[in-house]
Scaffold this active site. Structure first.
Site, PDB file in Angstrom:
ATOM      1  N   SER A 188      34.539  36.129  46.728  1.00 16.46           N
ATOM      2  CA  SER A 188      34.665  35.174  47.834  1.00 16.46           C
ATOM      3  C   SER A 188      34.062  35.706  49.137  1.00 16.46           C
ATOM      4  O   SER A 188      33.451  34.946  49.898  1.00 16.46           O
ATOM      5  CB  SER A 188      36.132  34.791  48.034  1.00 16.46           C
ATOM      6  OG  SER A 188      36.911  35.935  48.248  1.00 16.46           O
ATOM      7  N   GLY A 205      31.612  42.648  48.548  1.00 16.51           N
ATOM      8  CA  GLY A 205      33.018  42.865  48.872  1.00 16.51           C
ATOM      9  C   GLY A 205      33.605  43.979  48.019  1.00 16.51           C
ATOM     10  O   GLY A 205      32.890  44.669  47.283  1.00 16.51           O
ATOM     11  N   GLY A 248      35.571  44.781  40.935  1.00 16.50           N
ATOM     12  CA  GLY A 248      35.620  44.156  39.615  1.00 16.50           C
ATOM     13  C   GLY A 248      36.681  43.090  39.474  1.00 16.50           C
ATOM     14  O   GLY A 248      36.841  42.513  38.397  1.00 16.50           O
ATOM     15  N   GLY A 249      37.385  42.810  40.569  1.00 14.00           N
ATOM     16  CA  GLY A 249      38.369  41.727  40.526  1.00 14.00           C
ATOM     17  C   GLY A 249      37.720  40.409  40.124  1.00 14.00           C
ATOM     18  O   GLY A 249      38.334  39.575  39.457  1.00 14.00           O
ATOM     19  N   GLY A 250      36.456  40.257  40.516  1.00 12.54           N
ATOM     20  CA  GLY A 250      35.713  39.046  40.146  1.00 12.54           C
ATOM     21  C   GLY A 250      34.971  39.197  38.831  1.00 12.54           C
ATOM     22  O   GLY A 250      34.227  38.298  38.426  1.00 12.54           O
ATOM     23  N   GLU A 307      27.355  44.784  39.297  1.00  7.54           N
ATOM     24  CA  GLU A 307      27.447  45.244  40.689  1.00  7.54           C
ATOM     25  C   GLU A 307      27.032  46.716  40.782  1.00  7.54           C
ATOM     26  O   GLU A 307      26.288  47.111  41.679  1.00  7.54           O
ATOM     27  CB  GLU A 307      28.873  45.059  41.213  1.00  7.54           C
ATOM     28  CG  GLU A 307      29.208  43.595  41.452  1.00  7.54           C
ATOM     29  CD  GLU A 307      30.680  43.341  41.734  1.00  7.54           C
ATOM     30  OE1 GLU A 307      31.515  44.215  41.461  1.00  7.54           O
ATOM     31  OE2 GLU A 307      30.981  42.252  42.238  1.00  7.54           O
TER      32      GLU A 307
HETATM   33  C1  5RP Z   1      33.740  41.144  42.025  1.00  2.57           C
HETATM   34  C2  5RP Z   1      34.140  42.127  43.058  1.00  2.57           C
HETATM   35  C3  5RP Z   1      34.497  41.582  44.398  1.00  2.57           C
HETATM   36  O1  5RP Z   1      33.689  42.165  45.362  1.00  2.57           O
HETATM   37  C4  5RP Z   1      35.944  41.912  44.673  1.00  2.57           C
HETATM   38  O2  5RP Z   1      36.722  41.377  43.623  1.00  2.57           O
HETATM   39  C5  5RP Z   1      36.396  41.320  46.012  1.00  2.57           C
HETATM   40  O3  5RP Z   1      36.421  39.939  45.915  1.00  2.57           O
HETATM   41  P1  5RP Z   1      36.840  38.989  47.119  1.00  2.57           P
HETATM   42  O4  5RP Z   1      35.794  39.138  48.157  1.00  2.57           O
HETATM   43  O5  5RP Z   1      36.854  37.619  46.481  1.00  2.57           O
HETATM   44  O6  5RP Z   1      38.195  39.405  47.597  1.00  2.57           O
HETATM   45  O7  5RP Z   1      34.187  43.314  42.866  1.00  2.57           O
HETATM   46  O8  5RP Z   1      33.591  41.752  40.770  1.00  2.57           O
END
Ligand code: 5RP
Length: 225
Positions: free
Chosen positions: A30, A84, A97-99, A105
């Site tokens: 995001s 992010g 890696g949350g996304g 990445e």
């Molecule tokens: C995706 C990521 C993102 O950068 C991480 O999850 C942060 O996400 P957000 O900006 O939605 O809080 O590593 O794999």
């Protein structure tokens, strides 16, 4: 300031740092989306850049904004990667890696001369590990890797969508989210995970980020590695 406002602010600030002619890596998530949208506005206004994205979603977003989106084959060297993070710890050690895009990445940031992290202040922590550490795993290796990570005390859990279906990355792998708790020695944890056959990549980004822009109630501050 809400978290979304902070993400937008820091995304805009990062977009201002991109200069004409740059080769730019676009992150995922995001906050990265806010950055890409702000950068898209600058491209519409005449900024000339070439980009590589770290996910199919960010690639499509860039295309939809009229940005020149290329592959690493076409553009193997980048000036900057902007993305992010889920956590920013001491010396800019990150959990990402949350996304679900940690593998691409890490690949895209490794192609870049500089890695600029964009976060809201809630992401900055004294010790990594509050956020579950994502580990990307080859499908057929799942039972073996899961067992091994459990033996290491990392408490892995297979990532699923809200409807219960198994989450797959852009590279068609699984993700194990490890609720390992505090990670006082990230290098050691990274080495332990890396030693498990079947692990493709983990979400510890160590000695990779150069600068973090952090947005909070007092505006945007800068952290250096
Ligand atoms: C995706 C990521 C993102 O950068 C991480 O999850 C942060 O996400 P957000 O900006 O939605 O809080 O590593 O794999």
């Amino acid at each position: 300031m809400t978290q979304d406002q902070a993400k937008e602010l820091v995304g805009r600030r990062a977009a201002e740092q991109v200069e004409d002619g740059m080769r730019v890596g676009l992150g995922t998530g995001s906050t990265a989306t806010m950055f890409i949208k702000a950068l898209g506005e600058r491209v519409k206004a005449g900024l000339k850049i070439r980009c590589v994205a770290s996910s199919d979603a960010s690639h499509r977003l860039g295309q939809s904004l009229g940005m020149e989106m290329l592959s690493l084959k076409e553009l193997p060297e980048l000036d900057v990667y902007i993305d992010g993070a889920d956590e920013v710890g001491p010396r800019l050690a990150l959990i990402k890696g949350g996304g679900g895009a940690l593998l691409r990445e890490k690949i895209v940031t490794s192609a870049a001369a500089k890695f600029l992290v964009v976060v809201d202040s809630s992401k900055v922590v004294p010790v990594l590990g509050r956020f579950p550490l994502p580990v990307e795993v080859i499908k057929m290796a799942l039972p073996v890797v899961e067992r091994r990570l459990s033996q290491l005390g990392l408490r892995p859990k297979l990532r699923q969508h809200a409807d219960g279906s198994v989450y797959l990355t852009d590279e068609n792998n699984y993700i194990l989210d490890c609720a390992c708790g505090s990670i006082p020695d990230p290098e050691r944890t990274a080495a332990e995970i890396r030693s498990v056959v079947g692990v493709v990549e983990h979400g510890l980004f160590l000695k990779m980020a150069d600068t973090a822009l952090v947005a909070g109630d007092d505006g945007v501050s800068e952290l250096k590695a």
